[in-house]
Every structure is written in C-alpha cells, then in structure tokens.
Design a protein around this motif. Structure first.
Motif, PDB file in Angstrom:
ATOM      1  N   ASP A 147       0.836  -1.216   0.000  1.00  0.00           N
ATOM      2  CA  ASP A 147       0.000   0.000   0.000  1.00  0.00           C
ATOM      3  C   ASP A 147       0.862   1.254   0.000  1.00  0.00           C
ATOM      4  OD1 ASP A 147      -2.212  -1.574   0.064  1.00  0.00           O
ATOM      5  OD2 ASP A 147      -2.524  -1.405   2.231  1.00  0.00           O
ATOM      6  N   GLY A 148       2.126   1.138   0.436  1.00  0.00           N
ATOM      7  CA  GLY A 148       3.002   2.313   0.489  1.00  0.00           C
ATOM      8  C   GLY A 148       3.694   2.621  -0.830  1.00  0.00           C
ATOM      9  N   VAL A 149       3.550   1.723  -1.790  1.00  0.00           N
ATOM     10  CA  VAL A 149       4.289   1.898  -3.054  1.00  0.00           C
ATOM     11  C   VAL A 149       3.692   3.035  -3.882  1.00  0.00           C
ATOM     12  CG1 VAL A 149       4.775   0.733  -5.264  1.00  0.00           C
ATOM     13  CG2 VAL A 149       5.052  -0.494  -3.102  1.00  0.00           C
ATOM     14  N   GLN A 150       4.553   3.836  -4.464  1.00  0.00           N
ATOM     15  CA  GLN A 150       4.060   4.922  -5.330  1.00  0.00           C
ATOM     16  C   GLN A 150       4.913   5.005  -6.599  1.00  0.00           C
ATOM     17  OE1 GLN A 150       4.556   8.461  -2.858  1.00  0.00           O
ATOM     18  NE2 GLN A 150       6.677   8.677  -3.485  1.00  0.00           N
ATOM     19  N   GLY A 151       4.330   5.541  -7.638  1.00  0.00           N
ATOM     20  CA  GLY A 151       5.086   5.801  -8.866  1.00  0.00           C
ATOM     21  C   GLY A 151       5.110   4.616  -9.821  1.00  0.00           C
ATOM     22  N   VAL A 158      10.218   1.474   0.981  1.00  0.00           N
ATOM     23  CA  VAL A 158       9.281   0.606   1.704  1.00  0.00           C
ATOM     24  C   VAL A 158      10.040  -0.638   2.166  1.00  0.00           C
ATOM     25  CG1 VAL A 158       7.139  -0.728   1.560  1.00  0.00           C
ATOM     26  CG2 VAL A 158       7.339   1.417   0.273  1.00  0.00           C
ATOM     27  N   LEU A 159      10.206  -0.758   3.480  1.00  0.00           N
ATOM     28  CA  LEU A 159      10.971  -1.882   4.032  1.00  0.00           C
ATOM     29  C   LEU A 159      10.062  -2.777   4.863  1.00  0.00           C
ATOM     30  CD1 LEU A 159      14.024   0.125   5.439  1.00  0.00           C
ATOM     31  CD2 LEU A 159      13.900  -1.099   3.255  1.00  0.00           C
ATOM     32  N   VAL A 160      10.309  -4.070   4.793  1.00  0.00           N
ATOM     33  CA  VAL A 160       9.626  -5.017   5.691  1.00  0.00           C
ATOM     34  C   VAL A 160      10.703  -5.892   6.325  1.00  0.00           C
ATOM     35  CG1 VAL A 160       7.817  -6.763   5.906  1.00  0.00           C
ATOM     36  CG2 VAL A 160       7.729  -5.128   4.008  1.00  0.00           C
ATOM     37  N   ASN A 161      10.669  -6.016   7.634  1.00  0.00           N
ATOM     38  CA  ASN A 161      11.703  -6.769   8.350  1.00  0.00           C
ATOM     39  C   ASN A 161      11.118  -7.475   9.544  1.00  0.00           C
ATOM     40  OD1 ASN A 161      14.111  -5.383   7.034  1.00  0.00           O
ATOM     41  ND2 ASN A 161      12.894  -3.689   7.860  1.00  0.00           N
ATOM     42  N   LEU A 162      11.824  -8.523   9.992  1.00  0.00           N
ATOM     43  CA  LEU A 162      11.496  -9.097  11.295  1.00  0.00           C
ATOM     44  C   LEU A 162      11.744  -8.025  12.349  1.00  0.00           C
ATOM     45  CD1 LEU A 162      13.155 -12.625  11.287  1.00  0.00           C
ATOM     46  CD2 LEU A 162      10.809 -12.003  10.697  1.00  0.00           C
ATOM     47  N   THR A 163      10.890  -7.995  13.360  1.00  0.00           N
ATOM     48  CA  THR A 163      11.102  -7.043  14.453  1.00  0.00           C
ATOM     49  C   THR A 163      10.644  -7.666  15.751  1.00  0.00           C
ATOM     50  OG1 THR A 163      10.920  -4.701  14.996  1.00  0.00           O
ATOM     51  CG2 THR A 163       8.870  -5.814  14.414  1.00  0.00           C
ATOM     52  N   LYS A 164      10.655  -6.893  16.802  1.00  0.00           N
ATOM     53  CA  LYS A 164      10.073  -7.373  18.051  1.00  0.00           C
ATOM     54  C   LYS A 164       9.254  -6.261  18.660  1.00  0.00           C
ATOM     55  CE  LYS A 164      14.361  -6.676  20.562  1.00  0.00           C
ATOM     56  NZ  LYS A 164      15.231  -7.305  21.546  1.00  0.00           N
TER      57      LYS A 164
END
Ligand SMILES: C[S@@+](CC[C@H](N)C(=O)[O-])C[C@H]1O[C@@H](n2cnc3c(N)ncnc32)[C@H](O)[C@@H]1O
Length: 228
Positions: free
Chosen positions: A40-44, A148-154
């Motif tokens: 959803d954050g992607v643009q252009g 736009v980044l997606v990562n493992l987190t806590k």
C-alpha cells in the motif's frame, strides 16, 4: 538486535540457493500479511524490489506500476531469481527485469526509481551493511522517492525474544542455513540517520512479528531538505 558480524555474501548466496527449494513452503507464507500490507506504500511507475527472493511481492508490484511502468527485481541468489522467473511466467508477467546484484553496490544509476521495496533483506545484514544498503537505496531513489521496508522485528526493544536467543547461540554460517540469516531489528533510527524523512513504522503481529517502515527521500530546496 544490532550485530557486527553477519554471514559473508557468498555464504548468503549459497544459503539462499538452497533455501530456494523450500522458501515458498517454509518461510514465505508466515510473512505474507506484512508483505501484502507494505505494498500500500508503493508509489510511482518505476519500482525496484531489492532481495526479491522467489518473487512473493513482485506480482503485486507489477500490477501497481501503471501502464508503461518499470518494475525491476534484484537478488544475490541465482536460484532465487530462477524461482521468481517461474512465478512470473505462471502469472504471465515479463521476467525481463530480474537481475543478479548486491544491495550494497546496486548496479543502477542514481535517481532512477520512484519506489524501492525491500522485504526481509536488511534484517540479515550487519548494522554497518544496513547503513551501506540504505545509502545505496537513497542514491538510487529520485528526490521525493519512497522507501518501503519489511523486516522481522520485536514488540519490545528491551526484551530478548526466543528467536534472538536461538540466533545468538548459532555460529554465523548456521544462522544463514537454518534461519536465513535474519534476526529481529528496529530500523526506523537507521532509516532516519540515512537522510530519509516522514518515516512511519507499522508493526504487524504474525508468527514472527514484522515491521513495515516507509520513508521518503527529501526534495532539497534552497539547500534544505523538504518532505515529498
Ligand atoms: C529472506 S529472503 C526475502 C525474499 C523476499 N523479499 C521475500 O520477502 O520473500 C532474503 C533475500 O535477499 C537476498 N539477499 C541477501 N543478501 C542480499 C544482498 N546483499 N543483495 C541482494 N540480495 C540479497 C537473498 O538471496 C534472499 O533471496
């Protein structure tokens, strides 16, 4: 969890060549929700996916690039790229823009893309290499471009999770082969330090919680950064 040492690129490449045989069955499904929401954050129209893996996000990206758009996928692992090619073929999407490359030295001219997407890649790099990759992403985005980044987190920065404990106990090579090299991270401060602005973080609770970090490369006006 910020660590100095991560597996060398050739180990990561070997590990992901092996992971390519089971990645879609073992790792990808548990992360699908965060990956889907990040789109959803992607643009252009010009979009680069760094660390494309087996291409789980790629079809969604290709559909988001409006007519005439350019969607390019890059990965260190040839066998992951091969998986992505097969997936694109099944969905009748062009495999033409899948290229082998390293996030730390993108073989791409500065200012070429509107959005860079990278999912579950930075969480397997050392803290120094995360900063190096972010500098490359900054260079390759146009002013006003979107990261736009997606990562493992806590969920809590002050608690060590069972996953981190397992990660710490393993030698670095085993981390790559058994865990894909990834560990939970909190990337917002590093993204800001790399010069990005308007940073937003969303936590997605799933089997291994993930974070979506969206940020923009500033326009520069009168020598001062200005958000897109
Ligand atoms: C955990 S997988 C994630 C794949 C995909 N983005 C996803 O969400 O399913 C990490 C991918 O990043 C690739 N990779 C690791 N280090 C890289 C680097 N320095 N440059 C480019 N790709 C890299 C691996 O080969 C692997 O395909």
């Amino acid at each position: 969890m910020f660590i100095a040492e991560t597996p060398a690129p050739r180990e990561i490449r070997r590990a992901y060549d092996l992971w390519s045989y089971c990645y879609d069955l073992v790792a990808a499904p548990g992360e699908a929700d965060a990956r889907r929401r990040a789109l959803d954050g992607v643009q252009g129209r010009r979009i680069l996916d760094v660390g494309i893996g087996s291409g789980a996000s790629f079809a969604g990206l290709a559909r988001r690039a409006s007519a005439g758009g350019v969607v390019c996928g890059m990965d260190l692992s040839r066998l992951m790229l091969r998986r992505a090619r097969v997936r694109l073929g099944r969905q009748r999407l062009s495999p033409a823009r899948l290229v082998e490359g390293n996030a730390l030295r993108l073989p791409i001219r500065g200012g070429s893309f509107d959005t860079i997407v990278s999912s579950y890649l930075l969480d397997l790099l050392s803290t120094r290499d995360i900063a190096g990759a972010l500098a490359e992403f900054y260079r390759v985005l146009r002013p006003g471009g979107r990261l736009v980044l997606v990562n493992l987190t806590k969920l809590r920065g002050d608690r060590t999770t069972w996953f981190e404990r397992s990660y710490e106990m393993l030698p670095s090579i085993a981390r790559a082969y058994l865990l894909g090299g990834c560990r939970p991270v909190q990337l917002e401060p590093l993204v800001t330090a790399a010069g990005f602005v308007a940073t937003q973080r969303t936590v997605v609770r799933q089997f291994l919680s993930s974070e979506i970090v969206i940020a923009d490369k500033p326009y520069v006006q009168n020598g001062m950064p200005r958000a897109a």
